[in-house]
Design a protein around this motif. Structure first.
Motif, PDB file in Angstrom:
ATOM      1  N   LYS A   6       0.706  -1.241  -0.099  1.00 33.39           N
ATOM      2  CA  LYS A   6      -0.016   0.051   0.128  1.00 33.39           C
ATOM      3  C   LYS A   6       0.782   1.496   0.037  1.00 33.39           C
ATOM      4  N   ARG A   7       2.034   1.253   0.661  1.00 36.81           N
ATOM      5  CA  ARG A   7       2.744   2.535   0.645  1.00 36.81           C
ATOM      6  C   ARG A   7       3.277   2.794  -0.812  1.00 36.81           C
ATOM      7  N   PHE A   8       3.384   1.836  -1.465  1.00 34.84           N
ATOM      8  CA  PHE A   8       3.844   2.208  -3.039  1.00 34.84           C
ATOM      9  C   PHE A   8       2.874   2.533  -3.971  1.00 34.84           C
ATOM     10  N   HIS A   9       1.642   2.365  -3.368  1.00 33.55           N
ATOM     11  CA  HIS A   9       0.463   2.518  -4.188  1.00 33.55           C
ATOM     12  C   HIS A   9       0.454   3.990  -4.937  1.00 33.55           C
ATOM     13  N   ILE A  10       0.055   4.013  -6.238  1.00 32.01           N
ATOM     14  CA  ILE A  10      -0.122   5.416  -6.884  1.00 32.01           C
ATOM     15  C   ILE A  10      -1.493   5.704  -6.729  1.00 32.01           C
ATOM     16  N   GLN A  11      -1.829   6.944  -6.181  1.00 34.25           N
ATOM     17  CA  GLN A  11      -2.905   7.336  -5.996  1.00 34.25           C
ATOM     18  C   GLN A  11      -3.384   8.466  -7.167  1.00 34.25           C
ATOM     19  N   TYR A  12      -4.163   8.033  -7.972  1.00 32.46           N
ATOM     20  CA  TYR A  12      -4.669   9.018  -9.078  1.00 32.46           C
ATOM     21  C   TYR A  12      -5.926   9.719  -8.716  1.00 32.46           C
ATOM     22  N   ALA A  13      -6.046  11.087  -8.987  1.00 34.71           N
ATOM     23  CA  ALA A  13      -7.103  11.875  -8.951  1.00 34.71           C
ATOM     24  C   ALA A  13      -8.072  11.581 -10.123  1.00 34.71           C
TER      25      ALA A  13
END
Length: 147
Positions: A69-76
């Motif tokens: 989870k800490r390496f997950h890319i969070q897109y808007a």
């Protein structure tokens, strides 16, 4: 049936417990807190997981495994329907933030295919869904992916 005949179901309305209103109320004197001790004091409560100084369970159990989870890319996410009325030619992060379509801290912007567009735009974003890509290219728009 009239409006003045309607009553709430039995048990739906419960009176608030009124503490400290005299001995005969049943909740007077100590107001249901018992005598002395930490729980009787104002602001006296212990945090969740506190075990009286003993090493807490969460710290006693060995930690195993890996969490990505800490390496997950969070897109808007930005839908095509919200872009439809924009008069600018180039759609990028700065413009979307100025218009209020993107807020907060995100790693990138992803264009989603909900809705339709009638103009050809140049998109400078991080990701585009397959349906959005088809719709953009159908009207003659271009997509420039940012790494």
């Amino acid at each position: 049936m009239m409006l003045n005949d309607i009553k709430p179901a039995i048990g739906a309305k419960k009176r608030k417990k009124r503490v400290g209103c005299g001995e005969s109320s049943g909740h007077g004197k100590t107001s249901g807190k018992g005598h002395k001790g930490q729980k009787a004091r104002s602001g006296g409560s212990i945090r969740i997981g506190f075990e009286g100084g003993q090493m807490p369970l969460i710290r006693r159990i060995p930690k195993r495994g890996f969490n990505n989870k800490r390496f997950h890319i969070q897109y808007a996410p930005v839908n095509l329907s919200s872009i439809e009325g924009i008069t600018e030619e180039i759609i990028d992060e700065n413009l979307l933030r100025k218009l209020g379509l993107v807020k907060g801290r995100v790693d990138g912007i992803k264009i989603l295919g909900k809705g339709e567009i009638s103009r050809a735009y140049v998109f400078k974003v991080h990701a585009v869904s397959t349906s959005a890509k088809e719709k953009i290219e159908k009207v003659g728009g271009k997509i420039e992916l940012i790494q």
